[in-house]
Write an enzyme that holds these catalytic residues in place. Sequence first.
Site, PDB file in Angstrom:
ATOM      1  N   LYS A   1      62.304 -35.053   4.338  1.00 56.48           N
ATOM      2  CA  LYS A   1      62.189 -36.240   3.711  1.00 56.48           C
ATOM      3  C   LYS A   1      62.145 -36.377   2.442  1.00 56.48           C
ATOM      4  CE  LYS A   1      59.127 -38.666   2.209  1.00 56.48           C
ATOM      5  NZ  LYS A   1      59.282 -39.397   0.940  1.00 56.48           N
TER       6      LYS A   1
ATOM      7  N   GLU B   1      53.988 -26.041  -2.632  1.00 57.97           N
ATOM      8  CA  GLU B   1      54.701 -25.394  -3.932  1.00 57.97           C
ATOM      9  C   GLU B   1      54.315 -26.706  -5.080  1.00 57.97           C
ATOM     10  OE1 GLU B   1      55.807 -25.321  -7.057  1.00 57.97           O
ATOM     11  OE2 GLU B   1      57.769 -25.701  -6.737  1.00 57.97           O
TER      12      GLU B   1
ATOM     13  N   CYS C   1      58.002 -28.271 -12.304  1.00 57.18           N
ATOM     14  CA  CYS C   1      56.844 -27.666 -11.548  1.00 57.18           C
ATOM     15  C   CYS C   1      56.381 -26.410 -12.654  1.00 57.18           C
ATOM     16  CB  CYS C   1      56.970 -27.194 -10.222  1.00 57.18           C
ATOM     17  SG  CYS C   1      58.353 -26.451  -9.594  1.00 57.18           S
TER      18      CYS C   1
ATOM     19  N   GLU D   1      48.390 -31.146 -15.297  1.00 58.30           N
ATOM     20  CA  GLU D   1      50.018 -31.224 -15.244  1.00 58.30           C
ATOM     21  C   GLU D   1      50.334 -32.511 -15.456  1.00 58.30           C
ATOM     22  OE1 GLU D   1      51.988 -30.817 -11.473  1.00 58.30           O
ATOM     23  OE2 GLU D   1      53.335 -29.498 -12.376  1.00 58.30           O
TER      24      GLU D   1
HETATM   25  P1  NAD Z   1      53.950 -36.519  -4.512  1.00 59.03           P
HETATM   26  O1  NAD Z   1      53.380 -35.344  -4.304  1.00 59.03           O
HETATM   27  O2  NAD Z   1      53.033 -37.787  -3.908  1.00 59.03           O
HETATM   28  O3  NAD Z   1      55.383 -36.855  -3.981  1.00 59.03           O
HETATM   29  C1  NAD Z   1      56.101 -35.401  -3.457  1.00 59.03           C
HETATM   30  C2  NAD Z   1      56.569 -35.862  -1.829  1.00 59.03           C
HETATM   31  O4  NAD Z   1      55.471 -35.907  -1.062  1.00 59.03           O
HETATM   32  C3  NAD Z   1      57.631 -37.124  -1.961  1.00 59.03           C
HETATM   33  O5  NAD Z   1      58.353 -36.956  -1.061  1.00 59.03           O
HETATM   34  C4  NAD Z   1      56.608 -37.924  -1.466  1.00 59.03           C
HETATM   35  O6  NAD Z   1      57.265 -39.150  -0.971  1.00 59.03           O
HETATM   36  C5  NAD Z   1      56.117 -37.347  -0.392  1.00 59.03           C
HETATM   37  N1  NAD Z   1      54.442 -37.951   0.007  1.00 59.03           N
HETATM   38  C6  NAD Z   1      53.643 -38.429  -0.829  1.00 59.03           C
HETATM   39  N2  NAD Z   1      52.498 -38.753   0.031  1.00 59.03           N
HETATM   40  C7  NAD Z   1      52.797 -38.112   1.032  1.00 59.03           C
HETATM   41  C8  NAD Z   1      51.868 -38.240   2.261  1.00 59.03           C
HETATM   42  N3  NAD Z   1      50.663 -38.451   2.378  1.00 59.03           N
HETATM   43  N4  NAD Z   1      52.148 -37.336   3.350  1.00 59.03           N
HETATM   44  C9  NAD Z   1      53.483 -36.632   3.199  1.00 59.03           C
HETATM   45  N5  NAD Z   1      54.206 -36.680   2.364  1.00 59.03           N
HETATM   46  C10 NAD Z   1      53.938 -37.470   1.053  1.00 59.03           C
HETATM   47  O7  NAD Z   1      54.287 -36.709  -5.990  1.00 59.03           O
HETATM   48  P2  NAD Z   1      54.568 -37.967  -6.884  1.00 59.03           P
HETATM   49  O8  NAD Z   1      53.392 -38.950  -6.633  1.00 59.03           O
HETATM   50  O9  NAD Z   1      55.678 -38.638  -6.638  1.00 59.03           O
HETATM   51  O10 NAD Z   1      53.967 -37.487  -8.470  1.00 59.03           O
HETATM   52  C11 NAD Z   1      52.867 -37.332  -8.739  1.00 59.03           C
HETATM   53  C12 NAD Z   1      52.626 -36.275  -9.646  1.00 59.03           C
HETATM   54  O11 NAD Z   1      52.907 -35.057  -8.665  1.00 59.03           O
HETATM   55  C13 NAD Z   1      53.475 -35.972 -10.760  1.00 59.03           C
HETATM   56  O12 NAD Z   1      53.116 -36.616 -11.914  1.00 59.03           O
HETATM   57  C14 NAD Z   1      53.525 -34.544 -11.186  1.00 59.03           C
HETATM   58  O13 NAD Z   1      52.542 -34.130 -11.695  1.00 59.03           O
HETATM   59  C15 NAD Z   1      53.313 -33.913  -9.756  1.00 59.03           C
HETATM   60  N6  NAD Z   1      54.663 -33.509  -8.953  1.00 59.03           N
HETATM   61  C16 NAD Z   1      54.932 -32.022  -9.042  1.00 59.03           C
HETATM   62  C17 NAD Z   1      56.082 -31.797  -8.574  1.00 59.03           C
HETATM   63  C18 NAD Z   1      56.460 -30.189  -8.305  1.00 59.03           C
HETATM   64  O14 NAD Z   1      57.425 -29.878  -8.362  1.00 59.03           O
HETATM   65  N7  NAD Z   1      55.276 -29.369  -8.730  1.00 59.03           N
HETATM   66  C19 NAD Z   1      57.002 -32.545  -8.098  1.00 59.03           C
HETATM   67  C20 NAD Z   1      56.681 -34.053  -7.915  1.00 59.03           C
HETATM   68  C21 NAD Z   1      55.467 -34.380  -8.638  1.00 59.03           C
END
Ligand code: NAD
Length: 477
Positions: free
Chosen positions: A172, A247, A281, A380
Amino acid sequence: MIYKNFIGNQWLSAMSGQSLPVVDPSDGQLYAEIARSGEPDIEAAVRAARAAFDGEWGSMAPAARSRLLWRVSAALLEHQEELARMESRDTGKPLRQAMADAGAVARYFEFYAGAADKLHGQTIPYPEQFTVFTLREPHGVTGHIVPWNYPLQIFGRSVGAALAAGNACVVKPAEDACVSLLRAAEIAMEAGLPAGALNIVTGLGSEAGAALAAHPGVDHVSFTGSPQTGRQVAMAAAGHYAPVTLELGGKSPQIVFSDADIEAALPVWLNAIVQNAGQTCSAGSRLLVQRAIYADVITRLSELFQATRTGRAGDDPDCGPLISARQRDRVRDYLGLVDEAGITVAARGQMDANAPKEGFYQVPTLLSDVPPSHKLAQEEIFGPVLAAIPFDTEDEALRIANGTPFGLVAGVWTSDGARQMRLARKVRSGQVFINNYGAGGGVELPFGGTGQSGYGREKGYEALYGFTTVKTVAIRH
Ligand code: NAD
């Protein structure tokens, strides 16, 4: 262009018939659509993966699996530029960076192709009437929830390893960055990957993502993203006792002592926060500098920040746009805290005059004298914002470095060998780099965190242990 889901080597629309916009972060314009999938689509993908695992894919000899993954790797490399251009447009990543990422996805498949037939169990000495050995077996169906910052790289490191270990995968991608993965899956199919071994279902996290994490037919979940979502995913997977790799990002420190080679380090510190517009990250987002050289480091680093160019991804600037208006606003909200906290903005980069106003831009920003306990030094930000913090002693540096809820990556800069070894042991993080940062990001290097940075390891051989489970066999003679 409307992108469909990739399930069982077929292109399928979301069963809801709905779609989501694909936006170019460089100009804010919609240029395509992806399927807005939900539970029924995830159900179809998990079924396809299970059928593959129970069928041709699951029964393939490890050496044949290895050869097939080599072919996938070679095919991905042939399409490196095409994949890079897709990902650059979709994420706003400067083209050079996207080329490196598209090369890395091929390299992940190459590395794990080589490991597929070298995953051995053990024989265990036991009383002589027994022969005891272990089998290292795939979990079965693995779920992979991928973020938007490095779609190709994170797909490579997690799906490459999971396939090499013999699992069938359901991916996904993030709703903000899907298209390069859909093309990568098609390339894998063309290289001969059997139907169902790799499935991609797009959609919102709260819909498709949540359905994948909670699906009882998913035997392992690999998640990269925010700590908040990671916790939800782990809780959903716990509902059916599926193990999880998390991660979750960090607030990684670069710890600089006055005996360090500053000249060599300056461009590394800049790159560690400007690369991918700080949406990494493992970004080096805190710079801890010993007080004797602090003022000099800030002056010299400021010059580098001021020389950075921010603009459209396709123009290959130093810094592209952020992924979305939401992410840009989030970074701006953090920067809005600067004045009231008495923090100094030491330097800002330059904006390209021809960058479209509708793009989601934020120039690289160097903050000086950030109190270690302030939000800007604790949370972050996920943007090109570096928090510089002075320190006096090694103990104080260590306290500050370890003083966040994260523990993903750390850089230590000193020519004192004994100090290098002390800090390598005492810094709380999954990777420590001495007199470098990231070591070129080698696919061979196990990667993962502690605390709010998550648990489990991806990359390197270590990932294969996470994507397998051990069965002990004891035969009584
Ligand atoms: P997120 O963690 O919500 O999204 C990451 C993935 O999880 C996406 O594919 C998203 O569709 C999916 N996701 C979201 N809600 C979910 C749920 N309830 N169940 C299963 N999957 C779900 O991140 P975001 O909202 O896009 O970004 C927010 C913050 O997260 C950013 O500002 C950043 O600080 C952090 N982030 C970190 C990384 C990393 O590599 N560590 C990557 C993206 C975002």
